[in-house]
Design a protein around this motif. Structure first.
Motif, PDB file in Angstrom:
ATOM      1  N   LYS A  33       0.841  -1.180   0.000  1.00 41.64           N
ATOM      2  CA  LYS A  33       0.000   0.000   0.000  1.00 41.64           C
ATOM      3  C   LYS A  33       0.886   1.242   0.000  1.00 41.64           C
ATOM      4  CE  LYS A  33      -4.141   1.857   1.742  1.00 41.64           C
ATOM      5  NZ  LYS A  33      -5.520   1.478   1.710  1.00 41.64           N
ATOM      6  N   LEU A  39       1.393   4.849   0.882  1.00 42.73           N
ATOM      7  CA  LEU A  39       0.756   5.835   1.733  1.00 42.73           C
ATOM      8  C   LEU A  39       1.052   7.210   1.148  1.00 42.73           C
ATOM      9  CD1 LEU A  39       1.626   4.090   5.062  1.00 42.73           C
ATOM     10  CD2 LEU A  39      -0.608   4.204   3.974  1.00 42.73           C
ATOM     11  N   ARG A  40      -0.003   7.982   1.044  1.00 37.98           N
ATOM     12  CA  ARG A  40       0.117   9.238   0.326  1.00 37.98           C
ATOM     13  C   ARG A  40       0.382  10.413   1.264  1.00 37.98           C
ATOM     14  NH1 ARG A  40      -4.867   9.862  -3.560  1.00 37.98           N
ATOM     15  NH2 ARG A  40      -3.558  11.596  -4.215  1.00 37.98           N
ATOM     16  N   VAL A  64       0.768  10.171   5.644  1.00 38.27           N
ATOM     17  CA  VAL A  64      -0.085   9.132   6.203  1.00 38.27           C
ATOM     18  C   VAL A  64       0.785   7.938   6.578  1.00 38.27           C
ATOM     19  CG1 VAL A  64      -2.028   7.596   5.747  1.00 38.27           C
ATOM     20  CG2 VAL A  64      -2.024   9.924   4.818  1.00 38.27           C
ATOM     21  N   GLU A 108      -3.482   2.874   8.103  1.00 39.69           N
ATOM     22  CA  GLU A 108      -4.852   2.903   7.594  1.00 39.69           C
ATOM     23  C   GLU A 108      -5.754   3.762   8.477  1.00 39.69           C
ATOM     24  OE1 GLU A 108      -6.388  -0.939   6.587  1.00 39.69           O
ATOM     25  OE2 GLU A 108      -4.593  -1.405   5.417  1.00 39.69           O
ATOM     26  N   GLU A 155      -5.208   7.120   7.209  1.00 38.51           N
ATOM     27  CA  GLU A 155      -5.864   7.285   5.914  1.00 38.51           C
ATOM     28  C   GLU A 155      -7.364   7.528   6.099  1.00 38.51           C
ATOM     29  OE1 GLU A 155      -4.005   6.804   2.783  1.00 38.51           O
ATOM     30  OE2 GLU A 155      -5.782   7.844   2.024  1.00 38.51           O
ATOM     31  N   SER A 156      -7.951   6.815   7.060  1.00 43.50           N
ATOM     32  CA  SER A 156      -9.405   6.945   7.237  1.00 43.50           C
ATOM     33  C   SER A 156      -9.780   8.331   7.777  1.00 43.50           C
ATOM     34  CB  SER A 156      -9.943   5.835   8.132  1.00 43.50           C
ATOM     35  OG  SER A 156      -9.516   6.054   9.446  1.00 43.50           O
ATOM     36  N   LYS A 172     -12.207  14.656   3.772  1.00 41.79           N
ATOM     37  CA  LYS A 172     -11.569  14.918   2.474  1.00 41.79           C
ATOM     38  C   LYS A 172     -11.484  16.396   2.095  1.00 41.79           C
ATOM     39  CE  LYS A 172     -13.424  11.830  -0.040  1.00 41.79           C
ATOM     40  NZ  LYS A 172     -14.286  10.988  -0.576  1.00 41.79           N
TER      41      LYS A 172
END
Lengths: 355, 273
Positions: free
Chosen positions: A7, A9-10, A180, A183, A186-187, A193
């Motif tokens: 994954k 991560l951004r 990030v 997870e 991320e959430s 957003k």
């Protein structure tokens, strides 16, 4: 985004006002701990108002993150005695199921979590720690203004950190770059957003530059060996005469233990109310500098000599931890240096012994 | 998963006095679950209203475990006030006991001082119950006075299966045995250090001299085992009080091979040179 199962991560950007909005939203549904001003200190505490939260502060909070995951005093269980029976009530059930968000901690404290995990979640799992840990979200804040005693660069735990957080913020001009780390992190982004925009390549470059500048600030104040590279020298100098000199100053007050992000030793004490026949078993922080720390039933004390106690802490950080959990357990925060009433400085000790 | 800080409730089934200040308790969980201890392991006993303390297991033959306790502090004084049927809490067993698998077909030398015989008693029972699996077995046991010798009636029975050698520091008029520290008993035994495993428990000063004596006799550090007494508060490798040179006595001990201890950088008085 996922490439061959890994994954990616951004990173994102958030403005200062959106950051406050994010914290506001977080505080509505979570216990939000953040750096707050208390006199001339920065303390990590429950934020009652978002406006009290310090976003740009020097160094780190007086007490580290451990005060939340392993409180200084914690009831493990309560019991009451009736005739020939005893009823036990586990306090674990009372540890709030509400989620904890810790905002604004530095790399030195983020790194400490990795070490706490290795102590409290190994052969035996400490259920109190585990429950809090699972309920906790970490939003770190990259340090750009190290304090005079900070030396995380030399313990390889900062100022840059790449894991151990859910989100990591770094101040980039008028924005904050958001990395990030999990997870969970991320959430938070997904459900808020509209507060974030995608990170620009320039912002990543700026972060790299800022980290470099911070390292220079730390290096300017410190001329030190890397603490993970002095193991052999310290082992060799366990019986060095210098220890007598170092320990002749020490008051055995234990302050260094209490402010240390990775000093986890504890005692378990008893409180009993003989009228109501109710008792409590309470975990409290302890200090390896206290004479009573190693006293056994027969009265024997295994670290009677003050130098043996000061050595215990230093060797635990740099030698014993490596044997035990595979990493040094000093994160270079410098808190022990700040609070020592007689000016004992772990940097000087290590520098001298590693020579 | 069960919370390892919570004790299991257990009942004092029986107790008997060994010496004026030492008592052996038989303890059984009220759930009837078995506490499956190995010789040399320890448990944490909670005396409700007073506190918790670690005790080595001194008997595992029967369903209840046995604990031989010297009255010495708050918890043990409170424990001595309890009677048959009273409730205590038990956590454990914890730790690593005597290296049973390394003892088969070997000669065995057991050295104990005072209450230090307690953690060795289940090992002695094990050896006697499987006597044919061991070579010569010698027990050297010392106490301050004849009155303070533990398990007096058992010592007599043990002497039919193994060689029991006794000494006391201060004799009483009727004492016919040896007088002096436990190391004087070495002149009564004839051992081959290369085929013998030595196991010891006693005050640090005793183990210090015994270890020295064993090495003089040619014992390798690999064949010497010691049970260390440290403050094992949590029993689970967390509280940090029992560490020696960073090693948790509660997890990796209390029984150590002398060679392991020799590798420690922190001084261990039990083997101090």
């Amino acid at each position: 985004m996922s490439i061959s199962g890994v994954k990616l991560l951004r990173s994102y950007l958030i403005t200062k006002s959106n950051l406050y909005e994010l914290l506001e939203r977080i505080s509505e549904r979570n216990k939000l701990y953040a750096p707050l001003r208390h006199g001339d200190q920065v303390v990590l505490d429950l934020a009652k108002s978002i406006n009290d939260i310090l976003i740009d502060y020097i160094g780190h909070s007086t007490l580290p993150l451990k005060k939340i995951l392993i409180p200084p005093r914690e009831i493990l269980y309560e019991y009451w005695i009736e005739k020939k029976s005893v009823t036990i009530n586990d306090n674990l059930d009372k540890i709030a199921s509400e989620r904890i968000v810790i905002f604004g901690i530095r790399a030195c404290d983020i790194k400490s979590i990795e070490i706490l995990d290795k102590v409290f979640l190994r052969e035996f799992h400490d259920p109190y720690y585990k429950k809090r840990r699972e309920n906790t979200v970490i939003i770190g804040l990259t340090c750009v203004s190290p304090d005079k005693n900070c030396f995380c660069y030399f313990t390889r735990s900062g100022p840059e950190i790449t894991s151990g957080y859910d989100l990591l913020l770094t101040k980039i001009n008028e924005h904050y770059l958001v990395d990030v780390g999990s997870e969970k992190g991320e959430s938070i982004i997904i459900s808020n957003k509209e507060l974030f925009s995608d990170a620009t390549p320039e912002s990543l470059e700026v972060k790299a530059r800022i980290v470099k500048e911070t390292i220079i600030k730390i290096k300017d104040k410190n001329d030190l060996p890397f603490f993970n590279e002095v193991y052999d020298q310290l082992v060799k100098r366990f019986d060095s005469r210098e220890w007598k000199e170092i320990s002749s100053l020490c008051l055995s007050c234990g302050k260094c233990n209490f402010v240390c992000p990775t000093c986890t030793c504890f005692d378990i004490i008893d409180e009993f109310d003989p009228i109501r026949n109710r008792g409590k078993r309470i975990r409290v922080w302890d200090s390896c500098h206290f004479l009573s720390f190693t006293r056994v039933a027969s009265g024997e004390i295994f670290r009677k000599d003050r130098s043996s106690r000061i050595k215990q802490r230093i060797y635990h950080k740099i030698v014993y931890s490596v044997n035990d959990i595979g990493t040094i357990s000093c994160t270079g925060c410098g808190r022990c240096i700040e609070v020592c009433p007689v000016g004992i400085d772990i940097r000087e000790i290590v520098r001298n012994l590693a020579r | 998963m069960k919370n390892p800080y919570l004790p299991e409730l257990a009942r004092i089934i029986n107790f008997r006095d060994e010496t004026p200040d030492t008592r052996t308790f038989e303890i059984e969980p009220i759930s009837n679950d078995e506490i499956r201890g190995m010789p040399g392991q320890f448990v944490e006993v909670m005396v409700f209203g007073y506190g918790e303390a670690p005790f080595s297991i001194s008997g595992i033959r029967n369903h209840p475990i046995e604990l031989t306790v010297r009255r010495i502090g708050t918890v043990t004084n409170a424990l001595f006030k309890l009677s048959q049927g009273d409730i205590v809490g038990v956590r454990g067993p914890f730790g690593r006991g005597w290296p049973l698998e390394k003892l088969f077909n070997k000669n065995i030398l057991i050295i104990a001082g005072g209450i230090g015989l307690a953690p060795l008693r289940p090992l002695i029972h094990f050896i006697i119950n499987n006597r044919y699996r061991f070579g010569n077995v010698d027990l050297l046991y010392g106490a301050r006075t004849p009155e303070l010798l533990l398990y007096k009636d058992e010592l007599e029975r043990w002497s039919r299966e193994i060689n029991v050698h006794l000494t006391v520091d201060k004799p009483e008029p009727e004492w016919r045995g040896r007088v002096g520290v436990v190391t004087i008993l070495f002149d009564e035994i004839d051992i081959d250090p290369s085929s013998t495993i030595a196991l010891q428990c006693g005050p640090p000063i005793m183990m210090h001299f015994v270890t020295r004596k064993l090495r003089e006799l040619g014992f390798s550090d690999n064949n010497i085992y010691l049970s260390l007494e440290r403050l094992m508060k949590c029993g689970m490798g967390m509280c940090g009080k029992c560490t020696v040179s960073g090693t948790y006595v509660c997890l990796n001990g209390p029984v150590f091979q002398c060679r392991e201890i020799r590798g420690f950088i922190e001084r261990v008085p039990e083997i101090g040179e």
